[in-house]
Design an enzyme around this catalytic site. Structure first.
Site, PDB file in Angstrom:
ATOM      1  N   GLN A   1       0.825  -1.206   0.000  1.00  0.00           N
ATOM      2  CA  GLN A   1       0.000   0.000   0.000  1.00  0.00           C
ATOM      3  C   GLN A   1       0.862   1.259   0.000  1.00  0.00           C
ATOM      4  O   GLN A   1       0.518   2.254  -0.649  1.00  0.00           O
ATOM      5  CB  GLN A   1      -0.943   0.001   1.195  1.00  0.00           C
ATOM      6  CG  GLN A   1      -2.063  -1.019   1.098  1.00  0.00           C
ATOM      7  CD  GLN A   1      -3.142  -0.813   2.143  1.00  0.00           C
ATOM      8  OE1 GLN A   1      -2.920  -0.205   3.182  1.00  0.00           O
ATOM      9  NE2 GLN A   1      -4.321  -1.330   1.863  1.00  0.00           N
TER      10      GLN A   1
ATOM     11  N   HIS B   1      -8.222  -1.962  13.642  1.00  0.00           N
ATOM     12  CA  HIS B   1      -7.348  -3.123  13.464  1.00  0.00           C
ATOM     13  C   HIS B   1      -6.435  -3.358  14.665  1.00  0.00           C
ATOM     14  O   HIS B   1      -5.788  -4.404  14.749  1.00  0.00           O
ATOM     15  CB  HIS B   1      -6.472  -2.934  12.227  1.00  0.00           C
ATOM     16  CG  HIS B   1      -7.228  -2.952  10.932  1.00  0.00           C
ATOM     17  ND1 HIS B   1      -7.880  -4.067  10.475  1.00  0.00           N
ATOM     18  CD2 HIS B   1      -7.422  -1.987   9.997  1.00  0.00           C
ATOM     19  CE1 HIS B   1      -8.449  -3.789   9.299  1.00  0.00           C
ATOM     20  NE2 HIS B   1      -8.191  -2.546   8.995  1.00  0.00           N
TER      21      HIS B   1
ATOM     22  N   GLU C   1     -11.006   4.881   9.772  1.00  0.00           N
ATOM     23  CA  GLU C   1     -11.383   3.459   9.781  1.00  0.00           C
ATOM     24  C   GLU C   1     -10.152   2.546   9.786  1.00  0.00           C
ATOM     25  O   GLU C   1     -10.096   1.547   9.070  1.00  0.00           O
ATOM     26  CB  GLU C   1     -12.288   3.150   8.583  1.00  0.00           C
ATOM     27  CG  GLU C   1     -13.562   4.000   8.566  1.00  0.00           C
ATOM     28  CD  GLU C   1     -14.507   3.653   7.428  1.00  0.00           C
ATOM     29  OE1 GLU C   1     -14.459   2.504   6.943  1.00  0.00           O
ATOM     30  OE2 GLU C   1     -15.294   4.527   7.024  1.00  0.00           O
TER      31      GLU C   1
ATOM     32  N   ASP D   1       4.429   0.690  12.776  1.00  0.00           N
ATOM     33  CA  ASP D   1       3.388   0.039  13.557  1.00  0.00           C
ATOM     34  C   ASP D   1       2.698   1.084  14.419  1.00  0.00           C
ATOM     35  O   ASP D   1       3.360   1.775  15.205  1.00  0.00           O
ATOM     36  CB  ASP D   1       4.039  -1.036  14.434  1.00  0.00           C
ATOM     37  CG  ASP D   1       3.044  -1.852  15.235  1.00  0.00           C
ATOM     38  OD1 ASP D   1       1.872  -1.458  15.320  1.00  0.00           O
ATOM     39  OD2 ASP D   1       3.463  -2.892  15.795  1.00  0.00           O
TER      40      ASP D   1
END
Length: 380
Positions: A159, A204, A200, A182
């Site tokens: 990505q 995760h 959004e 991270d």
């Protein structure tokens, strides 16, 4: 993680992404599928799907703990599999939004990103962090709107390569920087950023409190954090079998350790020291046009011809066509093994999100703005 170890891991991840996806970015889903390394893709899909129970009743607490402990592997495997499908079916911004009557899909998506920037009062010259930036869609929109400098943080090398390429295409390479990292250990010093946002993405994280604490640490005193969060609403009943199956499908199809509640999000913000300036569930504003209509393939709610073309992919006919093209390509070796399984799990994701919206038990856009107090002490 020490800088030398982080650099080594970064290099390994980039090498893995190139081995999986090919050394050059392709245009279009089918070109991307043909370019993928069959063996590496198969291992990636097996890694992801091995972390789940077969259904809501068989997805144990041990499964959830395993996913939480290996969240980075889980999310990386998911986006290595799903990114090209996301772009094919949804575009270069991976999020939901509200729709006003007469408003075209992609314009509504941009408005949703502008709303975030305006509520955070992002100004030219500010240093801004995008946590979990995806391929950089919101960052590009907000950079164009505000003139601010934005750093996109993402743990998926594939990505990031796409995000950098798209920034160059839109003449934003001087305003935007994309780094691998991270969000449970953000690679910046305390009190670095004027504004931080997440679209959004923090859903995760293994815990809300863990990722919010890191965001709090790198945010300057007086700075603001704005977020669109995925949450179960107060209508969710964990003893209701239908609700449990919906929540399991949302988690499985979207790479979430589990789906936490709005109350969990607010409590975590307060626990790490934030003051909540604004909170609202944008999925529950009484809109005539549902936020999930494109995902359910409801052509009746389309506003423009372009919307019809976008939504056609999500109809039963569009899904059937995509799945069977993938099946043929996989069978003849032009798409890697695991492609059909990825497409099918994304259909589970879509169906579960729509079901959660219809039942009023799930929101992908619980929105809040939280402030780090001016008097906040610097963490050691």
């Amino acid at each position: 993680m020490k800088r030398s170890e982080y650099s080594r891991k970064h290099a390994e991840d980039i090498a893995y992404a190139k081995a999986l996806h090919g050394s050059q970015l392709k245009k279009g889903l089918w070109s991307n599928l043909r370019s993928k390394n069959n063996d590496v893709y198969s291992v990636t899909s097996n890694t992801y799907f091995s972390m789940w129970g077969k259904d809501a009743n068989n997805d144990t607490e041990e499964n959830e703990k395993d996913r939480a402990s290996r969240y980075s592997t889980l999310v990386n495997a998911y986006y290595n599999l799903a990114t090209d499908f996301y772009e094919y079916g949804w575009g270069k911004s991976f999020h939901f939004c509200r729709f006003y009557p007469g408003e075209e899909f992609h314009l509504a998506m941009k408005r949703h990103e502008y709303f975030l920037a305006l509520k955070l009062d992002i100004q030219p010259g500010m240093k801004v962090l995008d946590v979990g930036c995806g391929v950089g869609g919101p960052a590009r929109a907000i950079a164009h709107l505000t003139g601010a400098s934005i750093i996109g943080l993402n743990n998926n090398a594939y990505q990031l390569e796409k995000a950098r390429d798209y920034a160059v295409q839109e003449d934003l390479s001087k305003q935007l920087e994309f780094i691998k990292g991270d969000f449970m250990a953000i690679p910046f010093d305390d009190n670095t950023f004027d504004r931080i946002y997440a679209v959004e993405a923090t859903c995760h994280a293994p815990t809300f409190e863990g990722v919010y604490a890191e965001i709090y640490r790198v945010l300057k005193p007086g700075g603001k954090f704005g977020c669109y969060e995925w949450c179960m609403t107060e209508n969710y009943d964990p003893t209701n079998q239908k609700h449990k199956e919906i929540a399991h499908g949302i988690a499985l199809g979207n790479s979430l350790p589990d789906v936490r509640s709005i109350a969990d999000s607010l409590e975590a913000l307060k626990n790490v020291g934030f003051q909540i300036e604004l909170q609202m569930d944008l999925a529950n504003q009484g809109d005539r046009i549902t936020w999930y209509y494109p995902l359910e393939g409801d052509l009746r709610q389309c506003q423009t011809l372009r919307d019809v073309l976008t939504t056609l992919v999500m109809t039963k006919w569009g899904r059937f066509t995509t799945t069977n093209i993938c099946r043929v390509l996989e069978k003849i070796g032009l798409a890697p093994k695991g492609t059909v399984q990825t497409q099918e799990v994304l259909e589970v994701a879509g169906d579960s999100v729509v079901a959660g919206g219809r039942e009023g038990i799930f929101t992908p856009m619980f929105f809040f703005v939280a402030v780090k107090p001016e008097t906040a002490a610097t963490n050691a």
